[in-house]
Scaffold this motif. Sequence first.
Motif, mmCIF file in Angstrom:
data_model
loop_
_atom_site.group_PDB
_atom_site.id
_atom_site.type_symbol
_atom_site.label_atom_id
_atom_site.label_comp_id
_atom_site.label_asym_id
_atom_site.label_seq_id
_atom_site.Cartn_x
_atom_site.Cartn_y
_atom_site.Cartn_z
ATOM 1 N N THR A 51 0.827 -1.202 0.000
ATOM 2 C CA THR A 51 0.000 0.000 0.000
ATOM 3 C C THR A 51 0.866 1.259 0.000
ATOM 4 O O THR A 51 0.351 2.361 0.084
ATOM 5 C CB THR A 51 -0.927 0.025 1.231
ATOM 6 O OG1 THR A 51 -0.120 0.008 2.424
ATOM 7 C CG2 THR A 51 -1.870 -1.167 1.242
ATOM 8 N N SER A 52 2.180 1.077 -0.135
ATOM 9 C CA SER A 52 3.113 2.192 -0.027
ATOM 10 C C SER A 52 3.154 3.040 -1.295
ATOM 11 O O SER A 52 2.887 2.557 -2.396
ATOM 12 C CB SER A 52 4.522 1.674 0.261
ATOM 13 O OG SER A 52 4.570 0.968 1.470
ATOM 14 N N ARG A 53 3.512 4.310 -1.123
ATOM 15 C CA ARG A 53 3.828 5.170 -2.258
ATOM 16 C C ARG A 53 5.177 4.733 -2.819
ATOM 17 O O ARG A 53 6.117 4.473 -2.059
ATOM 18 C CB ARG A 53 3.889 6.629 -1.817
ATOM 19 C CG ARG A 53 4.275 7.596 -2.942
ATOM 20 C CD ARG A 53 4.395 9.013 -2.422
ATOM 21 N NE ARG A 53 4.840 9.899 -3.482
ATOM 22 C CZ ARG A 53 4.034 10.584 -4.288
ATOM 23 N NH1 ARG A 53 2.719 10.485 -4.134
ATOM 24 N NH2 ARG A 53 4.514 11.368 -5.232
ATOM 25 N N VAL A 54 5.289 4.664 -4.146
ATOM 26 C CA VAL A 54 6.513 4.200 -4.786
ATOM 27 C C VAL A 54 7.016 5.283 -5.740
ATOM 28 O O VAL A 54 6.269 5.752 -6.604
ATOM 29 C CB VAL A 54 6.274 2.888 -5.568
ATOM 30 C CG1 VAL A 54 7.527 2.485 -6.327
ATOM 31 C CG2 VAL A 54 5.833 1.775 -4.623
ATOM 32 N N SER A 55 8.271 5.682 -5.580
ATOM 33 C CA SER A 55 8.914 6.620 -6.493
ATOM 34 C C SER A 55 10.061 5.908 -7.189
ATOM 35 O O SER A 55 10.929 5.323 -6.526
ATOM 36 C CB SER A 55 9.439 7.852 -5.745
ATOM 37 O OG SER A 55 8.376 8.590 -5.177
ATOM 38 N N ILE A 56 10.070 5.958 -8.511
ATOM 39 C CA ILE A 56 11.103 5.320 -9.315
ATOM 40 C C ILE A 56 11.843 6.434 -10.035
ATOM 41 O O ILE A 56 11.259 7.131 -10.882
ATOM 42 C CB ILE A 56 10.484 4.326 -10.308
ATOM 43 C CG1 ILE A 56 9.605 3.312 -9.557
ATOM 44 C CG2 ILE A 56 11.556 3.619 -11.111
ATOM 45 C CD1 ILE A 56 8.670 2.544 -10.441
ATOM 46 N N THR A 57 13.100 6.633 -9.692
ATOM 47 C CA THR A 57 13.829 7.820 -10.126
ATOM 48 C C THR A 57 15.116 7.435 -10.830
ATOM 49 O O THR A 57 15.903 6.642 -10.312
ATOM 50 C CB THR A 57 14.153 8.716 -8.916
ATOM 51 O OG1 THR A 57 12.936 9.045 -8.224
ATOM 52 C CG2 THR A 57 14.831 10.008 -9.351
ATOM 53 N N ALA A 58 15.334 7.987 -12.010
ATOM 54 C CA ALA A 58 16.580 7.760 -12.754
ATOM 55 C C ALA A 58 16.694 8.821 -13.840
ATOM 56 O O ALA A 58 15.703 9.446 -14.221
ATOM 57 C CB ALA A 58 16.596 6.367 -13.372
ATOM 58 N N ASP A 59 17.926 9.020 -14.337
ATOM 59 C CA ASP A 59 18.109 9.944 -15.458
ATOM 60 C C ASP A 59 17.360 9.455 -16.688
ATOM 61 O O ASP A 59 16.789 10.225 -17.443
ATOM 62 C CB ASP A 59 19.594 10.103 -15.791
ATOM 63 C CG ASP A 59 20.328 10.896 -14.720
ATOM 64 O OD1 ASP A 59 19.688 11.750 -14.078
ATOM 65 O OD2 ASP A 59 21.525 10.652 -14.532
ATOM 66 N N ARG A 60 17.387 8.131 -16.892
ATOM 67 C CA ARG A 60 16.618 7.506 -17.968
ATOM 68 C C ARG A 60 16.441 6.042 -17.606
ATOM 69 O O ARG A 60 17.156 5.493 -16.770
ATOM 70 C CB ARG A 60 17.311 7.644 -19.316
ATOM 71 C CG ARG A 60 18.619 6.900 -19.447
ATOM 72 C CD ARG A 60 19.200 7.075 -20.833
ATOM 73 N NE ARG A 60 20.415 6.293 -21.006
ATOM 74 C CZ ARG A 60 21.123 6.252 -22.128
ATOM 75 N NH1 ARG A 60 20.717 6.961 -23.172
ATOM 76 N NH2 ARG A 60 22.213 5.523 -22.224
ATOM 77 N N PHE A 61 15.495 5.394 -18.255
ATOM 78 C CA PHE A 61 15.212 3.993 -17.978
ATOM 79 C C PHE A 61 15.517 3.178 -19.221
ATOM 80 O O PHE A 61 14.956 3.403 -20.283
ATOM 81 C CB PHE A 61 13.743 3.821 -17.575
ATOM 82 C CG PHE A 61 13.393 4.559 -16.310
ATOM 83 C CD1 PHE A 61 13.588 3.976 -15.071
ATOM 84 C CD2 PHE A 61 12.901 5.854 -16.370
ATOM 85 C CE1 PHE A 61 13.282 4.660 -13.905
ATOM 86 C CE2 PHE A 61 12.592 6.547 -15.210
ATOM 87 C CZ PHE A 61 12.788 5.951 -13.969
ATOM 88 N N GLY A 62 16.453 2.235 -19.107
ATOM 89 C CA GLY A 62 16.850 1.427 -20.252
ATOM 90 C C GLY A 62 18.049 2.024 -20.952
ATOM 91 O O GLY A 62 18.465 3.157 -20.706
ATOM 92 N N THR A 63 18.617 1.243 -21.869
ATOM 93 C CA THR A 63 19.822 1.671 -22.572
ATOM 94 C C THR A 63 19.513 2.478 -23.828
ATOM 95 O O THR A 63 20.360 3.164 -24.356
ATOM 96 C CB THR A 63 20.671 0.447 -22.959
ATOM 97 O OG1 THR A 63 19.860 -0.446 -23.744
ATOM 98 C CG2 THR A 63 21.152 -0.288 -21.721
ATOM 99 N N GLY A 64 18.288 2.368 -24.315
ATOM 100 C CA GLY A 64 17.871 3.154 -25.478
ATOM 101 C C GLY A 64 16.713 4.034 -25.100
ATOM 102 O O GLY A 64 16.556 4.424 -23.945
ATOM 103 N N THR A 65 15.896 4.357 -26.079
ATOM 104 C CA THR A 65 14.746 5.201 -25.776
ATOM 105 C C THR A 65 13.589 4.397 -25.211
ATOM 106 O O THR A 65 12.670 4.964 -24.633
ATOM 107 C CB THR A 65 14.271 5.962 -27.024
ATOM 108 O OG1 THR A 65 13.934 5.009 -28.036
ATOM 109 C CG2 THR A 65 15.359 6.890 -27.529
#
Length: 199
Positions: free
Chosen positions: A4-18
């Motif tokens: 039930t938690s709030r989830v923040s997923i943070t990164a400059d980008r996700f994956g090696t391409g677009t």
Amino acid sequence: SSSTSRVSITADRFGTGTVASGLVVRTSGQVAVQPAANIFSADQTFNSTWSFVGNGGLTIGKTGNTRAVTVSGANSVAGNLNVIGGAIAINGNQTTTSSGNIVITSSGAYTGSGTLTSAGTLTINGSSTVGPTAAISTTGNIAISSSGNFTNSGANITSSSGSVQITTTGSATTVVTGNVQATTGSIAFSSAGAYSGAG
């Protein structure tokens, strides 16, 4: 299992391409997928390997993000859905429940071949052209604004209990080829340029 938690997923980008690497988020709390700074370091595509179903809300991007964001996976969240980016393409069907609103804030063009179904209101703010091609339906108000041309290309736009407002500024044109319906509210078009409608 789920949370039930709030989830923040943070990164400059996700994956090696677009195309962002896949992720399934299992929480009934709110979810944010965001850049570490204000802007992703590359344009981002969240395809069907990203799954947001039953989350208490979803935000992709953050205020100030000018990188393009494409959402091609189908998602259904029990709360608000916010997408913030430069050019934004919604190519998968997006649904909110539990009175959740949909807000799309684009500093570039907006295109949408995926349906938008909101249990609350729906707002699309485009700093360039706005061109939905799939159905938009809400319980509440629909507000679409663009500083460029608006063309709905056959997309039906329907509010069951609210009003529909479509606004373009400058010399932009408004072209409506799908049906626009507000069952109990008003419909208003405000265009500084030419208007044509077949819906």
